[in-house]
Design a protein around this motif. Structure first.
Motif, PDB file in Angstrom:
ATOM      1  N   ASN A  86       0.828  -1.200   0.000  1.00  0.00           N
ATOM      2  CA  ASN A  86       0.000   0.000   0.000  1.00  0.00           C
ATOM      3  C   ASN A  86       0.870   1.261   0.000  1.00  0.00           C
ATOM      4  O   ASN A  86       0.606   2.208  -0.740  1.00  0.00           O
ATOM      5  CB  ASN A  86      -0.945   0.018   1.199  1.00  0.00           C
ATOM      6  N   CYS A 117       2.269   1.760  -3.368  1.00  0.00           N
ATOM      7  CA  CYS A 117       1.242   2.294  -4.273  1.00  0.00           C
ATOM      8  C   CYS A 117       1.068   3.795  -4.061  1.00  0.00           C
ATOM      9  O   CYS A 117       0.896   4.549  -5.018  1.00  0.00           O
ATOM     10  CB  CYS A 117      -0.086   1.576  -4.055  1.00  0.00           C
ATOM     11  N   ARG A 118       1.130   4.228  -2.820  1.00  0.00           N
ATOM     12  CA  ARG A 118       1.021   5.652  -2.532  1.00  0.00           C
ATOM     13  C   ARG A 118       2.194   6.407  -3.161  1.00  0.00           C
ATOM     14  O   ARG A 118       2.009   7.466  -3.765  1.00  0.00           O
ATOM     15  CB  ARG A 118       0.995   5.887  -1.024  1.00  0.00           C
ATOM     16  N   LEU A 129       1.528   1.015 -10.311  1.00  0.00           N
ATOM     17  CA  LEU A 129       1.475  -0.320  -9.720  1.00  0.00           C
ATOM     18  C   LEU A 129       0.054  -0.867  -9.815  1.00  0.00           C
ATOM     19  O   LEU A 129      -0.903  -0.170  -9.507  1.00  0.00           O
ATOM     20  CB  LEU A 129       1.870  -0.281  -8.245  1.00  0.00           C
ATOM     21  N   THR A 130      -0.053  -2.102 -10.246  1.00  0.00           N
ATOM     22  CA  THR A 130      -1.335  -2.805 -10.263  1.00  0.00           C
ATOM     23  C   THR A 130      -1.252  -3.946  -9.255  1.00  0.00           C
ATOM     24  O   THR A 130      -0.243  -4.650  -9.192  1.00  0.00           O
ATOM     25  CB  THR A 130      -1.639  -3.378 -11.655  1.00  0.00           C
ATOM     26  N   VAL A 131      -2.284  -4.108  -8.468  1.00  0.00           N
ATOM     27  CA  VAL A 131      -2.369  -5.213  -7.518  1.00  0.00           C
ATOM     28  C   VAL A 131      -3.404  -6.192  -8.067  1.00  0.00           C
ATOM     29  O   VAL A 131      -4.524  -5.796  -8.406  1.00  0.00           O
ATOM     30  CB  VAL A 131      -2.776  -4.716  -6.112  1.00  0.00           C
ATOM     31  N   LEU A 135      -5.220  -1.906   1.747  1.00  0.00           N
ATOM     32  CA  LEU A 135      -4.768  -1.326   0.476  1.00  0.00           C
ATOM     33  C   LEU A 135      -5.585  -0.095   0.054  1.00  0.00           C
ATOM     34  O   LEU A 135      -6.025  -0.004  -1.091  1.00  0.00           O
ATOM     35  CB  LEU A 135      -4.845  -2.402  -0.621  1.00  0.00           C
ATOM     36  N   ASP A 148      -4.696   2.830  -0.760  1.00  0.00           N
ATOM     37  CA  ASP A 148      -4.055   3.709  -1.739  1.00  0.00           C
ATOM     38  C   ASP A 148      -3.818   3.060  -3.093  1.00  0.00           C
ATOM     39  O   ASP A 148      -3.145   3.633  -3.948  1.00  0.00           O
ATOM     40  CB  ASP A 148      -2.728   4.232  -1.169  1.00  0.00           C
ATOM     41  N   VAL A 149      -4.376   1.879  -3.299  1.00  0.00           N
ATOM     42  CA  VAL A 149      -4.211   1.199  -4.590  1.00  0.00           C
ATOM     43  C   VAL A 149      -5.075   1.901  -5.635  1.00  0.00           C
ATOM     44  O   VAL A 149      -6.269   2.091  -5.451  1.00  0.00           O
ATOM     45  CB  VAL A 149      -4.618  -0.292  -4.482  1.00  0.00           C
ATOM     46  N   ASN A 200      -4.904   0.816  -9.038  1.00  0.00           N
ATOM     47  CA  ASN A 200      -5.244  -0.198 -10.041  1.00  0.00           C
ATOM     48  C   ASN A 200      -5.350  -1.552  -9.378  1.00  0.00           C
ATOM     49  O   ASN A 200      -4.359  -2.084  -8.878  1.00  0.00           O
ATOM     50  CB  ASN A 200      -4.170  -0.245 -11.141  1.00  0.00           C
TER      51      ASN A 200
END
Length: 89
Positions: free
Chosen positions: A49, A52-53, A59-61, A79, A81-82, A84
């Motif tokens: 996370n 991603c921030r 970034l893709t999760v 997560l 702050d994801v 994608n």
């Protein structure tokens, strides 16, 4: 540590947010993917996370093949702050 293979990091044992954010620099993006619920450790998700921030939408999760146990969406609480997110069978 993590290994990038074809633009993907699969079931990482541990992540360091700053290292992951640096790894995505200069790329079109990376996918961090989890193929089973056991790989979704809280500390890993929290570091992801933060990465991603730092990295924004690069970034893709992805969560996939959680067939037997099913996908536990509670892991998404770690997560926020994801940008994608992907899921598939």
């Amino acid at each position: 540590m993590f290994q990038v293979d074809g633009g993907r990091i699969t079931d990482p044992d541990a992540l360091v947010a700053a290292d992951l954010a640096r790894a995505v620099e200069g790329t079109d993006g990376l996918v961090v993917q989890f193929s089973n619920p056991d790989a979704c450790k809280v500390a890993t998700l929290q570091a992801l996370n933060e990465a991603c921030r730092l990295a924004g939408g690069r970034l893709t999760v992805r969560f996939y093949q959680h067939d037997d146990e099913g996908f536990d969406a509670r892991c998404l609480n770690h997560l926020p702050d994801v940008a994608n997110l992907a899921s598939s069978d």
